[in-house]
Design a protein around this motif. Structure first.
Motif, PDB file in Angstrom:
ATOM      1  N   ASN A 298      12.642 -10.479  -3.109  1.00  0.00           N
ATOM      2  CA  ASN A 298      11.609 -11.017  -3.982  1.00  0.00           C
ATOM      3  C   ASN A 298      11.161 -12.339  -3.368  1.00  0.00           C
ATOM      4  N   VAL A 299       9.965 -12.345  -2.784  1.00  0.00           N
ATOM      5  CA  VAL A 299       9.522 -13.510  -2.022  1.00  0.00           C
ATOM      6  C   VAL A 299       8.876 -14.572  -2.897  1.00  0.00           C
ATOM      7  N   ASN A 300       8.496 -14.209  -4.134  1.00  0.00           N
ATOM      8  CA  ASN A 300       7.886 -15.171  -5.064  1.00  0.00           C
ATOM      9  C   ASN A 300       6.663 -15.851  -4.448  1.00  0.00           C
ATOM     10  N   GLY A 301       5.737 -15.014  -3.965  1.00  0.00           N
ATOM     11  CA  GLY A 301       4.502 -15.525  -3.367  1.00  0.00           C
ATOM     12  C   GLY A 301       4.487 -15.329  -1.868  1.00  0.00           C
ATOM     13  N   VAL A 302       3.911 -14.212  -1.416  1.00  0.00           N
ATOM     14  CA  VAL A 302       4.019 -13.861   0.000  1.00  0.00           C
ATOM     15  C   VAL A 302       3.225 -14.810   0.889  1.00  0.00           C
ATOM     16  N   ASN A 303       2.122 -15.323   0.422  1.00  0.00           N
ATOM     17  CA  ASN A 303       1.346 -16.246   1.249  1.00  0.00           C
ATOM     18  C   ASN A 303       1.912 -17.659   1.208  1.00  0.00           C
ATOM     19  N   GLY A 304       2.330 -18.097   0.046  1.00  0.00           N
ATOM     20  CA  GLY A 304       2.882 -19.438  -0.066  1.00  0.00           C
ATOM     21  C   GLY A 304       4.198 -19.600   0.671  1.00  0.00           C
TER      22      GLY A 304
ATOM     23  N   PRO B 215      15.664  -6.705   9.813  1.00  0.00           N
ATOM     24  CA  PRO B 215      15.861  -5.491   9.026  1.00  0.00           C
ATOM     25  C   PRO B 215      14.943  -4.381   9.508  1.00  0.00           C
ATOM     26  N   ASP B 216      15.374  -3.142   9.356  1.00  0.00           N
ATOM     27  CA  ASP B 216      14.540  -2.012   9.760  1.00  0.00           C
ATOM     28  C   ASP B 216      13.487  -1.687   8.712  1.00  0.00           C
ATOM     29  N   VAL B 217      13.856  -1.818   7.439  1.00  0.00           N
ATOM     30  CA  VAL B 217      12.942  -1.566   6.331  1.00  0.00           C
ATOM     31  C   VAL B 217      13.101  -2.704   5.337  1.00  0.00           C
ATOM     32  N   VAL B 218      11.981  -3.197   4.809  1.00  0.00           N
ATOM     33  CA  VAL B 218      12.012  -4.292   3.841  1.00  0.00           C
ATOM     34  C   VAL B 218      11.156  -3.930   2.639  1.00  0.00           C
ATOM     35  N   CYS B 219      11.718  -4.066   1.450  1.00  0.00           N
ATOM     36  CA  CYS B 219      10.968  -3.927   0.208  1.00  0.00           C
ATOM     37  C   CYS B 219      10.737  -5.322  -0.362  1.00  0.00           C
ATOM     38  N   LEU B 220       9.471  -5.696  -0.527  1.00  0.00           N
ATOM     39  CA  LEU B 220       9.110  -7.017  -1.033  1.00  0.00           C
ATOM     40  C   LEU B 220       8.600  -6.914  -2.462  1.00  0.00           C
ATOM     41  N   GLN B 221       8.912  -7.939  -3.262  1.00  0.00           N
ATOM     42  CA  GLN B 221       8.401  -8.009  -4.625  1.00  0.00           C
ATOM     43  C   GLN B 221       7.770  -9.379  -4.877  1.00  0.00           C
ATOM     44  N   GLU B 222       6.989  -9.435  -5.945  1.00  0.00           N
ATOM     45  CA  GLU B 222       6.275 -10.643  -6.361  1.00  0.00           C
ATOM     46  C   GLU B 222       5.413 -11.194  -5.223  1.00  0.00           C
ATOM     47  N   LEU B 223       4.537 -10.335  -4.720  1.00  0.00           N
ATOM     48  CA  LEU B 223       3.604 -10.788  -3.694  1.00  0.00           C
ATOM     49  C   LEU B 223       2.666 -11.862  -4.237  1.00  0.00           C
ATOM     50  N   LYS B 224       2.236 -11.703  -5.486  1.00  0.00           N
ATOM     51  CA  LYS B 224       1.300 -12.640  -6.134  1.00  0.00           C
ATOM     52  C   LYS B 224       0.028 -12.798  -5.324  1.00  0.00           C
ATOM     53  N   ALA B 225      -0.490 -11.675  -4.845  1.00  0.00           N
ATOM     54  CA  ALA B 225      -1.701 -11.696  -4.031  1.00  0.00           C
ATOM     55  C   ALA B 225      -2.436 -10.372  -4.205  1.00  0.00           C
ATOM     56  N   PRO B 226      -3.762 -10.398  -4.334  1.00  0.00           N
ATOM     57  CA  PRO B 226      -4.513  -9.145  -4.368  1.00  0.00           C
ATOM     58  C   PRO B 226      -4.459  -8.465  -3.006  1.00  0.00           C
ATOM     59  N   ASP B 227      -4.813  -7.197  -2.964  1.00  0.00           N
ATOM     60  CA  ASP B 227      -4.710  -6.432  -1.716  1.00  0.00           C
ATOM     61  C   ASP B 227      -5.395  -7.091  -0.524  1.00  0.00           C
ATOM     62  N   PRO B 228      -6.639  -7.611  -0.672  1.00  0.00           N
ATOM     63  CA  PRO B 228      -7.299  -8.193   0.512  1.00  0.00           C
ATOM     64  C   PRO B 228      -6.611  -9.452   1.041  1.00  0.00           C
ATOM     65  N   LYS B 229      -5.760 -10.076   0.231  1.00  0.00           N
ATOM     66  CA  LYS B 229      -5.109 -11.313   0.642  1.00  0.00           C
ATOM     67  C   LYS B 229      -3.705 -11.084   1.207  1.00  0.00           C
ATOM     68  N   PHE B 230      -3.278  -9.840   1.292  1.00  0.00           N
ATOM     69  CA  PHE B 230      -1.964  -9.583   1.875  1.00  0.00           C
ATOM     70  C   PHE B 230      -1.999  -9.937   3.363  1.00  0.00           C
ATOM     71  N   PRO B 231      -1.010 -10.694   3.875  1.00  0.00           N
ATOM     72  CA  PRO B 231      -1.057 -11.196   5.257  1.00  0.00           C
ATOM     73  C   PRO B 231      -0.656 -10.140   6.287  1.00  0.00           C
ATOM     74  N   VAL B 232      -1.422  -9.069   6.355  1.00  0.00           N
ATOM     75  CA  VAL B 232      -1.031  -7.930   7.188  1.00  0.00           C
ATOM     76  C   VAL B 232      -1.008  -8.296   8.672  1.00  0.00           C
TER      77      VAL B 232
END
Length: 261
Positions: free
Chosen positions: A7-13, A27-44
């Motif tokens: 749970n990153v509590n804000g993926v951009n911050g 890690p080989d696979v990561v599940c993230l929670q609490e991105l707190k960002a709309p889809d276009p703002k995900f830091p892909v």
């Protein structure tokens, strides 16, 4: 294979914290929670530059989940938990990765108790349990990883007497978690550390680490050949500007399940 939940509590911050952890822990696979960002703002782009493919299900200012896979692309199999078409919260995403199904979830907090948010939490838990029963019938390994927002036992909370009426520790929530596990799931961290106090979340306001709230659950029949849970751990959540949750992971290796032996 190392599979983590965080749970990153804000993926951009906290992107610098996430990227540093990805490099250190690999890690080989990561599940993230609490991105707190709309889809276009995900830091892909930053995630891809770190060597990870990604799928995500975002929401402005709240919630949001994502699955990352190192040096490969996860295949999206579901976005959103079934059972309520009117539920717009971004709390569940699912992917196929290397012959496994990985579900990433962010179960509602439910605070305050009593109230509509707590009732929503219980209803969401019921939907998760119903869908998890379907996943158990798949003939492939299945993992449900994420922030369950549950303190399952008194062992999982600092000074439990302070939390009796908290939405994470209410008996209704603990019973719901127990019913989920008893379907045939394995609480992977507790399988290896049944009696230890392992905290993965702390409360900013109470200045305490009270809850084993991020849990990785695996189906008891991992696959026809089977996987063995080789190791599991929760990293201490230190460092500047870190999340209020620590990453937790398990390591799986080929081997027989108890059913196969």
């Amino acid at each position: 294979m190392k599979i983590a939940t965080y749970n990153v509590n804000g993926v951009n911050g906290r992107l610098d914290v996430l990227l540093r952890w990805l490099e250190e822990a690999s890690p080989d696979v990561v599940c993230l929670q609490e991105l707190k960002a709309p889809d276009p703002k995900f830091p892909v782009k930053a995630i891809e530059a770190a060597g990870y493919g990604a799928i995500w299900h975002g929401q402005k200012s709240w919630n949001g989940v994502a699955i990352l896979a190192r040096e490969r692309e996860p295949t999206l199999t579901r976005k959103g938990l079934p059972g309520d078409p009117d539920d717009t919260h971004s709390r569940y995403i699912e992917a196929a990765i290397d012959g496994m199904v990985i579900g990433c979830l962010y179960l509602p907090n439910g605070t305050p108790y009593p109230g509509p948010k707590f009732e929503y939490k219980l209803a969401w838990f019921d939907r998760l349990t119903a869908y998890a029963a379907e996943l158990l019938h798949l003939e492939v390994p299945v993992i449900l990883a994420g922030d369950y927002n549950v303190m399952p036992t008194e062992l999982d909370v600092y000074k439990p007497e302070r939390w009796v009426d908290d939405a994470l520790f209410r008996v209704e929530v603990r019973d719901a978690f127990r019913r989920l596990v008893e379907q045939g799931w394995t609480d992977a961290l507790r399988q290896l550390h049944p009696g230890e106090r392992i905290y993965t979340f702390w409360d900013y306001f109470r200045n305490a680490m009270p809850a084993f709230a991020s849990i990785t659950s695996c189906s008891a029949r991992m696959s026809p050949k089977g996987f063995r849970i080789q190791g599991s751990t929760s990293m201490s959540a230190d460092g500047e500007h870190t999340s209020d949750h620590a990453p937790t992971w398990i390591e799986l290796s080929d081997g027989p399940t108890e059913e196969d032996q």
